[in-house]
Design an enzyme around this catalytic site. Structure first.
Site, mmCIF file in Angstrom:
data_model
loop_
_atom_site.group_PDB
_atom_site.id
_atom_site.type_symbol
_atom_site.label_atom_id
_atom_site.label_comp_id
_atom_site.label_asym_id
_atom_site.label_seq_id
_atom_site.Cartn_x
_atom_site.Cartn_y
_atom_site.Cartn_z
ATOM 1 C CG ASP A 1 -25.265 -57.965 69.126
ATOM 2 O OD1 ASP A 1 -24.628 -56.895 69.146
ATOM 3 O OD2 ASP A 1 -24.755 -59.066 69.383
ATOM 4 C CB ALA B 1 -19.747 -55.670 74.735
ATOM 5 C CD GLN B 2 -18.029 -49.932 75.808
ATOM 6 O OE1 GLN B 2 -18.819 -48.990 75.849
ATOM 7 N NE2 GLN B 2 -17.574 -50.511 76.898
ATOM 8 C CD GLU C 1 -11.110 -62.625 71.420
ATOM 9 O OE1 GLU C 1 -12.211 -63.036 71.822
ATOM 10 O OE2 GLU C 1 -10.628 -61.522 71.742
ATOM 11 C CG PHE D 1 -22.993 -56.705 77.126
ATOM 12 C CD1 PHE D 1 -22.194 -56.422 78.219
ATOM 13 C CD2 PHE D 1 -22.658 -57.790 76.340
ATOM 14 C CE1 PHE D 1 -21.091 -57.198 78.517
ATOM 15 C CE2 PHE D 1 -21.562 -58.583 76.617
ATOM 16 C CZ PHE D 1 -20.772 -58.278 77.713
ATOM 17 N N GLY E 1 -34.589 -59.269 77.459
ATOM 18 C CA GLY E 1 -33.195 -59.617 77.183
ATOM 19 C C GLY E 1 -32.287 -59.197 78.319
ATOM 20 C CB VAL F 1 -40.607 -63.354 74.486
ATOM 21 C CG1 VAL F 1 -41.484 -62.613 73.491
ATOM 22 C CG2 VAL F 1 -40.825 -62.832 75.895
HETATM 23 C C1 LIG Z 1 -18.541 -65.585 71.041
HETATM 24 C C2 LIG Z 1 -18.707 -64.084 71.089
HETATM 25 C C3 LIG Z 1 -17.613 -63.282 71.377
HETATM 26 C C4 LIG Z 1 -17.737 -61.914 71.427
HETATM 27 N N1 LIG Z 1 -16.648 -61.154 71.751
HETATM 28 C C5 LIG Z 1 -16.788 -59.831 71.885
HETATM 29 C C6 LIG Z 1 -15.700 -59.025 72.304
HETATM 30 O O1 LIG Z 1 -14.597 -59.522 72.540
HETATM 31 N N2 LIG Z 1 -15.914 -57.685 72.464
HETATM 32 C C7 LIG Z 1 -17.126 -57.129 72.217
HETATM 33 O O2 LIG Z 1 -17.279 -55.921 72.407
HETATM 34 N N3 LIG Z 1 -18.169 -57.846 71.803
HETATM 35 C C8 LIG Z 1 -18.036 -59.186 71.637
HETATM 36 N N4 LIG Z 1 -19.097 -59.942 71.226
HETATM 37 C C9 LIG Z 1 -20.357 -59.257 70.894
HETATM 38 C C10 LIG Z 1 -21.139 -58.908 72.133
HETATM 39 O O3 LIG Z 1 -21.137 -59.987 73.035
HETATM 40 C C11 LIG Z 1 -22.542 -58.521 71.725
HETATM 41 O O4 LIG Z 1 -22.451 -57.392 70.889
HETATM 42 C C12 LIG Z 1 -23.417 -58.215 72.917
HETATM 43 O O5 LIG Z 1 -23.542 -59.354 73.737
HETATM 44 C C13 LIG Z 1 -24.781 -57.746 72.463
HETATM 45 O O6 LIG Z 1 -25.566 -57.498 73.600
HETATM 46 P P1 LIG Z 1 -27.126 -57.638 73.518
HETATM 47 O O7 LIG Z 1 -27.640 -57.222 74.873
HETATM 48 O O8 LIG Z 1 -27.647 -56.953 72.333
HETATM 49 O O9 LIG Z 1 -27.414 -59.187 73.289
HETATM 50 P P2 LIG Z 1 -26.948 -60.472 74.081
HETATM 51 O O10 LIG Z 1 -25.799 -60.192 74.962
HETATM 52 O O11 LIG Z 1 -26.821 -61.522 73.042
HETATM 53 O O12 LIG Z 1 -28.202 -60.808 75.019
HETATM 54 C C14 LIG Z 1 -29.448 -61.145 74.485
HETATM 55 C C15 LIG Z 1 -30.293 -61.756 75.579
HETATM 56 O O13 LIG Z 1 -31.618 -61.937 75.066
HETATM 57 C C16 LIG Z 1 -32.122 -63.178 75.506
HETATM 58 N N5 LIG Z 1 -33.121 -63.638 74.555
HETATM 59 C C17 LIG Z 1 -32.972 -63.851 73.224
HETATM 60 N N6 LIG Z 1 -34.123 -64.289 72.689
HETATM 61 C C18 LIG Z 1 -35.015 -64.359 73.703
HETATM 62 C C19 LIG Z 1 -36.378 -64.742 73.785
HETATM 63 N N7 LIG Z 1 -37.043 -65.155 72.709
HETATM 64 N N8 LIG Z 1 -37.004 -64.699 74.979
HETATM 65 C C20 LIG Z 1 -36.327 -64.294 76.085
HETATM 66 N N9 LIG Z 1 -35.028 -63.905 76.075
HETATM 67 C C21 LIG Z 1 -34.388 -63.950 74.893
HETATM 68 C C22 LIG Z 1 -30.893 -64.066 75.546
HETATM 69 O O14 LIG Z 1 -31.110 -65.160 76.439
HETATM 70 C C23 LIG Z 1 -29.811 -63.114 76.038
HETATM 71 O O15 LIG Z 1 -29.698 -63.138 77.433
HETATM 72 C C24 LIG Z 1 -18.996 -61.322 71.168
HETATM 73 C C25 LIG Z 1 -20.088 -62.109 70.873
HETATM 74 C C26 LIG Z 1 -19.961 -63.488 70.831
HETATM 75 C C27 LIG Z 1 -21.167 -64.341 70.532
#
Ligand SMILES: Cc1cc2nc3c(=O)[nH]c(=O)nc-3n(C[C@H](O)[C@H](O)[C@H](O)COP(=O)(O)OP(=O)(O)OC[C@H]3O[C@@H](n4cnc5c(N)ncnc54)[C@H](O)[C@@H]3O)c2cc1C
Length: 443
Positions: free
Chosen positions: A303, A317-318, A173, A16, A13, A81
């Site tokens: 997440d 994100a945080q 938003e 963030f 992944g 994956v």
């Molecule tokens: C529209 C939107 C607005 C948001 N606004 C805010 C905000 O204003 N402030 C805030 O704090 N948070 C916000 N969030 C939430 C925040 O973006 C998430 O909490 C954060 O991105 C989570 O990070 P993560 O690394 O867990 O997952 P993600 O950022 O979702 O990254 C997951 C990664 O895993 C990869 N992945 C998934 N499945 C597979 C697979 N099977 N094989 C290979 N790769 C895979 C994806 O391609 C992706 O790159 C928002 C979310 C969304 C959707």
């Protein structure tokens, strides 16, 4: 077959959590393979601006390989994956390859939760990646083009009605950005349309918008949205979605060509196939140290993680950034044989922008609204973007939008099938059979 070899850490992944895990592991010089189905890190909080033609997709994405330019210990691999076997320490890809690891950090993020509401999955737009944002933008621009030439007033009304399901930050938003589009772009670019007839409706099942914010900021957000001309319906549940309507509990219906689903989040689909324990919304259950019980070589962050003792933490994100860092630190500790450290969230605040000069923010004990909150929002989002060029281009775009009341390039680019009423055989609202008014992303 890619064999990461003995001793390698795999980070799955590039969101963030994954990005921050990789930075830590790279800085420690640990052999790491970074895997994602996309070749870039995407800044999801600004997706809604791409969807409303405020920013271009490449301005909120940054190539994984560029991030790794100076991180010699980490390699990138583009792969989707599909499953995993933690006992065999292997991940399997959609291409049939195996990726072996010594330790694994799963950070695959979330996906839209439709709560089983009929039609929600197939007929609504969601906002989880750049493809979603681009599809939604193309759709919005197309329905406006169709509305310009629609002769039936009922059909035109449905075409210029935008329903957003979910009154959290994304819904608010998105509604604010669409309202700006309606207020500043439509009167100039779509002169044949009556901008005041363009409806933007936010539907929230709970009693208020922005539930995590203090009551006065929730009220302020609602007031600001309503001043921008957004209809806010709280305490209202969507029961069914069709290609032409949102059907609400109690029997009300809204005819529309566009329903944006911002109502819930569940774990990314792959989480269910990794051979790891899952909990609420399909998230992976982990100990406070982010380690999977029974699989000491697997950690989960962001997440997709449901952390014992921190189950109520928001999926933002945080949290993902801090968990990504801790997962990497705990991998390093496990390799050294030192005790792991539990996750403790340091809340740096939350914010949501409503539109031009309007936002709400809580930073520590300070509550901000209006212009001050908006400036805070701008600065925080610019700082968090990855890549100097992206920051610069986004700053220039925002300044341009602010000064000219204009949005970015509004070209319809892409190959989604156009299934709009102009091609369909019937009237949007009176047809016995629903016509294909909606051109959802259909995944
Ligand atoms: C529209 C939107 C607005 C948001 N606004 C805010 C905000 O204003 N402030 C805030 O704090 N948070 C916000 N969030 C939430 C925040 O973006 C998430 O909490 C954060 O991105 C989570 O990070 P993560 O690394 O867990 O997952 P993600 O950022 O979702 O990254 C997951 C990664 O895993 C990869 N992945 C998934 N499945 C597979 C697979 N099977 N094989 C290979 N790769 C895979 C994806 O391609 C992706 O790159 C928002 C979310 C969304 C959707």
């Amino acid at each position: 077959v890619h064999d990461a070899g003995q001793g390698k850490v795999v980070v799955l992944g590039a969101g963030f959590a994954g990005l921050n895990a990789v930075r830590k592991l790279g800085a420690a010089g640990v052999d790491t393979l970074w895997v994602d189905a996309r070749n870039y890190h995407c800044f999801l909080p600004l997706l809604y601006q791409v969807a409303t033609a405020g920013l271009e997709p490449q301005e909120i994405a940054y190539p994984a390989r560029s991030i790794l330019r100076r991180v010699r210990a980490v390699e990138f691999r583009l792969a989707r994956v599909v499953s995993g076997d933690p006992a065999a320490r292997v991940l399997r890809t959609a291409d049939g390859d195996a990726i072996h690891y010594e330790q694994l950090i799963v950070a695959t993020g979330g996906a839209a939760e439709d709560f089983g509401i009929p039609g929600a999955r197939e007929l609504t737009f969601r906002l989880y990646d750049l493809e979603d944002a681009r599809a939604l933008r193309n759709h919005v621009l197309r329905v406006l083009e169709h509305a310009v030439v629609a002769t039936d007033p009922v059909e035109r009304a449905a075409l210029v009605t935008f329903v957003i399901v979910g009154g959290g930050a994304t819904g608010v938003e998105m509604a604010g950005a669409l309202a700006e589009f309606r207020n500043h772009v439509v009167p100039r670019d779509y002169r044949a349309l009556d901008a005041s007839a363009m409806r933007i409706v936010v539907i929230e099942a709970g009693p208020e918008l922005l539930p995590p914010f203090p009551p006065e900021l929730r009220a302020r957000a609602r007031r600001d949205l309503e001043e921008f001309g957004v209809e806010v319906r709280t305490g209202t549940r969507v029961e069914r979605v069709t290609a032409t309507e949102a059907l609400l509990a109690g029997g009300a219906r809204i005819s529309t060509a566009t329903i944006i689903w911002a109502a819930g989040i569940r774990a990314s689909a792959v989480a269910a196939n990794l051979g790891l324990p899952t909990g609420r919304s399909g998230r992976l259950l982990v100990e406070p140290t982010l380690r999977v019980p029974g699989h000491p070589h697997v950690f989960v962050a962001g997440d997709v993680a449901l952390v014992e003792g921190s189950e109520r933490l928001p999926q933002v994100a945080q949290v993902a950034i801090q968990q990504g860092e801790l997962a990497a630190d705990n991998v390093l500790r496990a390799r050294r044989g030192t005790p792991l450290v539990p996750f403790v969230y340091r809340d740096k605040g939350s914010m949501a922008t409503i539109g031009r000069s309007r936002a709400v923010a809580v930073i520590g004990r300070v509550k901000l609204d209006g212009v001050l909150a908006w400036w805070a929002w701008l600065v925080v989002h610019l700082v968090m973007l990855v890549g100097f060029r992206n920051r610069l281009v986004v700053l220039v775009n925002w300044a341009w939008n602010y000064l000219t009341f204009d949005r970015g390039l509004r070209a319809i680019v892409g190959a989604e099938p156009d299934r709009l009423p102009a091609d369909a055989a019937g009237d949007v609202c009176s047809a016995a059979e629903p016509v294909s008014l909606n051109l959802g992303p259909h995944r």
